[in-house]
Design a protein around this motif. Structure first.
Motif, PDB file in Angstrom:
ATOM      1  N   HIS A 298       0.813  -1.210   0.000  1.00 17.46           N
ATOM      2  CA  HIS A 298       0.000   0.000   0.000  1.00 17.46           C
ATOM      3  C   HIS A 298       0.855   1.272   0.000  1.00 17.46           C
ATOM      4  O   HIS A 298       0.307   2.366  -0.062  1.00 17.46           O
ATOM      5  N   TRP A 299       2.159   1.127   0.070  1.00 22.94           N
ATOM      6  CA  TRP A 299       3.068   2.259   0.324  1.00 22.94           C
ATOM      7  C   TRP A 299       4.027   2.408  -0.852  1.00 22.94           C
ATOM      8  O   TRP A 299       4.891   1.569  -1.080  1.00 22.94           O
ATOM      9  N   THR A 300       3.877   3.500  -1.610  1.00 24.01           N
ATOM     10  CA  THR A 300       4.704   3.713  -2.793  1.00 24.01           C
ATOM     11  C   THR A 300       5.923   4.575  -2.472  1.00 24.01           C
ATOM     12  O   THR A 300       6.020   5.171  -1.396  1.00 24.01           O
ATOM     13  N   VAL A 301       6.814   4.665  -3.448  1.00 28.13           N
ATOM     14  CA  VAL A 301       8.002   5.505  -3.278  1.00 28.13           C
ATOM     15  C   VAL A 301       7.599   6.958  -3.076  1.00 28.13           C
ATOM     16  O   VAL A 301       8.256   7.692  -2.326  1.00 28.13           O
ATOM     17  N   THR A 302       6.508   7.398  -3.702  1.00 27.12           N
ATOM     18  CA  THR A 302       6.024   8.763  -3.485  1.00 27.12           C
ATOM     19  C   THR A 302       5.570   8.956  -2.046  1.00 27.12           C
ATOM     20  O   THR A 302       5.852   9.981  -1.420  1.00 27.12           O
ATOM     21  N   ASP A 303       4.859   7.978  -1.495  1.00 31.93           N
ATOM     22  CA  ASP A 303       4.437   8.062  -0.094  1.00 31.93           C
ATOM     23  C   ASP A 303       5.643   8.138   0.833  1.00 31.93           C
ATOM     24  O   ASP A 303       5.645   8.906   1.805  1.00 31.93           O
ATOM     25  N   GLU A 304       6.669   7.350   0.532  1.00 33.38           N
ATOM     26  CA  GLU A 304       7.873   7.355   1.362  1.00 33.38           C
ATOM     27  C   GLU A 304       8.529   8.733   1.367  1.00 33.38           C
ATOM     28  O   GLU A 304       8.923   9.254   2.417  1.00 33.38           O
ATOM     29  N   VAL A 305       8.635   9.327   0.200  1.00 36.55           N
ATOM     30  CA  VAL A 305       9.252  10.653   0.109  1.00 36.55           C
ATOM     31  C   VAL A 305       8.410  11.684   0.854  1.00 36.55           C
ATOM     32  O   VAL A 305       8.942  12.533   1.581  1.00 36.55           O
ATOM     33  N   ILE A 306       7.108  11.636   0.695  1.00 34.46           N
ATOM     34  CA  ILE A 306       6.252  12.619   1.358  1.00 34.46           C
ATOM     35  C   ILE A 306       6.319  12.463   2.871  1.00 34.46           C
ATOM     36  O   ILE A 306       6.340  13.456   3.612  1.00 34.46           O
ATOM     37  N   ALA A 307       6.372  11.231   3.359  1.00 35.39           N
ATOM     38  CA  ALA A 307       6.531  11.027   4.801  1.00 35.39           C
ATOM     39  C   ALA A 307       7.831  11.668   5.287  1.00 35.39           C
ATOM     40  O   ALA A 307       7.862  12.311   6.349  1.00 35.39           O
ATOM     41  N   GLN A 308       8.902  11.533   4.516  1.00 33.96           N
ATOM     42  CA  GLN A 308      10.177  12.144   4.908  1.00 33.96           C
ATOM     43  C   GLN A 308      10.107  13.671   4.853  1.00 33.96           C
ATOM     44  O   GLN A 308      10.692  14.360   5.690  1.00 33.96           O
ATOM     45  N   ILE A 309       9.382  14.207   3.869  1.00 35.08           N
ATOM     46  CA  ILE A 309       9.204  15.667   3.785  1.00 35.08           C
ATOM     47  C   ILE A 309       8.455  16.175   5.020  1.00 35.08           C
ATOM     48  O   ILE A 309       8.859  17.152   5.660  1.00 35.08           O
ATOM     49  N   LEU A 310       7.357  15.521   5.367  1.00 29.70           N
ATOM     50  CA  LEU A 310       6.566  15.949   6.517  1.00 29.70           C
ATOM     51  C   LEU A 310       7.394  15.882   7.801  1.00 29.70           C
ATOM     52  O   LEU A 310       7.342  16.797   8.642  1.00 29.70           O
ATOM     53  N   GLN A 311       8.157  14.815   7.949  1.00 22.13           N
ATOM     54  CA  GLN A 311       8.965  14.662   9.148  1.00 22.13           C
ATOM     55  C   GLN A 311      10.095  15.692   9.190  1.00 22.13           C
ATOM     56  O   GLN A 311      10.454  16.195  10.259  1.00 22.13           O
ATOM     57  N   LYS A 312      10.642  16.026   8.015  1.00 23.85           N
ATOM     58  CA  LYS A 312      11.663  17.083   7.931  1.00 23.85           C
ATOM     59  C   LYS A 312      11.085  18.422   8.374  1.00 23.85           C
ATOM     60  O   LYS A 312      11.779  19.243   8.974  1.00 23.85           O
ATOM     61  N   LYS A 313       9.804  18.638   8.109  1.00 27.78           N
ATOM     62  CA  LYS A 313       9.141  19.873   8.518  1.00 27.78           C
ATOM     63  C   LYS A 313       8.737  19.850   9.993  1.00 27.78           C
ATOM     64  O   LYS A 313       8.149  20.808  10.494  1.00 27.78           O
ATOM     65  N   GLY A 314       9.048  18.764  10.688  1.00 26.01           N
ATOM     66  CA  GLY A 314       8.762  18.677  12.110  1.00 26.01           C
ATOM     67  C   GLY A 314       7.407  18.116  12.464  1.00 26.01           C
ATOM     68  O   GLY A 314       7.002  18.159  13.633  1.00 26.01           O
TER      69      GLY A 314
END
Length: 325
Positions: A298-314
């Protein structure tokens, strides 16, 4: 600790040593990427769709994640498999080898996002003949897909229909290339998209120029997702003010979106739109609901990147007692 920081700050103007800037955090695609440069849709998967990899890398780049560990290798991997006309296929792993197994889902969007990605690396594009040849071939083929009568782009030479989200991708590439969304060409293209796809009787954008779209019952994908896609690329010709348009979508579809991950895909792109609209609670709800599905189908490479973006934003996942419906 505070006192030490203040002393350092006061002394800084008098120090002769160079300032060391903190490096941008690096994107981490362990499990998705291979040493060969290949990047899969799903972690440890067996399918590569170039569109999703390019989408993910562009989002990472645009949000300050260092993609240098993957970018050039990925470009070289894909160029080695590019068709003579500049288009691409989808690829499946057959044993240790990646082979073309299906055509691209849509040539116009893929070519546009490929060109946009190459343009983020001008030094390599100007110095490496293979990159320039690829860029020129893709640009030439994309130009052949323009429907001059309607002013929009068609999916491919064999599928002579226009898709709303594809045309937004092409519009986004063209505005990035010119640097001016307000340029004459961009304004004309934006109007052509609205004139072709906006359907006033139902108050929504149609996903396709296929006539039956006007009478088909809409579903989450592609119909509801398509209504939010303009906010992903900052398309200006919405039927309402951006914030109101976004909030109306969330009011109607938020619960349905957050439930998708249990049986479809995580749809992190919508969480990214929420971030762009400063709707942090919705993005945090997405993290809470979707992160348990990492390392699943259920988890694509796009989802992985977006999760990292959100976490980078705190941003952290919403607490368990926070209502997300």
């Amino acid at each position: 600790m505070i006192r030490r920081w203040l002393i350092s700050a006061l002394l800084l103007p008098f120090l002769s040593s160079p300032i060391v800037l903190q490096a941008a955090p690096g994107l981490e695609l362990r499990g998705f990427a291979e040493g060969s440069g290949a990047i899969m849709i799903l972690e440890t998967g067996s399918v590569i769709d170039p569109y999703f990899t390019l989408q993910a890398l562009l989002l990472a780049h645009e949000n300050g994640l260092d993609i240098s560990a993957y970018a050039s290798q990925w470009v070289n991997w894909l160029i080695a498999r590019q068709r003579l006309d500049g288009s691409f296929d989808r690829y499946c792993r057959i044993g240790p080898v990646w082979l073309a197994c299906r055509g691209a889902d849509a040539d116009d969007a893929l070519l546009a996002i490929w060109l946009k990605f190459l343009d983020t690396m001008p030094a390599q594009l100007n110095s490496q003949p293979a990159w320039r040849k690829s860029h020129d071939a893709a640009s030439k083929t994309l130009a052949t897909l323009l429907d001059r009568k309607r002013g929009i782009y068609l999916v491919s030479p064999t599928f002579q229909q226009g898709l709303f989200m594809d045309n937004l991708e092409v519009w986004s590439y063209q505005t990035a290339r010119t640097g001016l969304a307000a340029s004459v060409g961009a304004r004309e293209f934006a109007r052509a998209i609205r004139n072709t796809f906006w359907y006033a009787p139902s108050g929504r954008f149609l996903v396709s120029t296929q006539p039956e779209q006007k009478t088909m019952l809409p579903g989450f994908y592609p119909d509801y997702v398509a209504q939010l896609f303009p906010l992903l690329v900052d398309y200006p010709l919405l039927p309402d003010e951006t914030g109101s348009y976004y909030r109306a979508w969330m009011k109607q579809h938020r619960t349905l979106w957050l439930s998708q991950v249990s049986h479809d895909y995580a749809w992190g792109l919508i969480a990214y739109v929420a971030l762009k609209q400063n709707d942090k609670p919705s993005a945090q709800c997405w993290l809470r609901e979707a992160l348990p599905y990492q390392q699943t189908g259920h988890w694509t490479v796009t989802d992985e990147v977006i999760a990292q973006i959100l976490q980078k934003k705190g941003l952290l996942p919403a607490a368990a007692n926070v209502g997300c419906n």
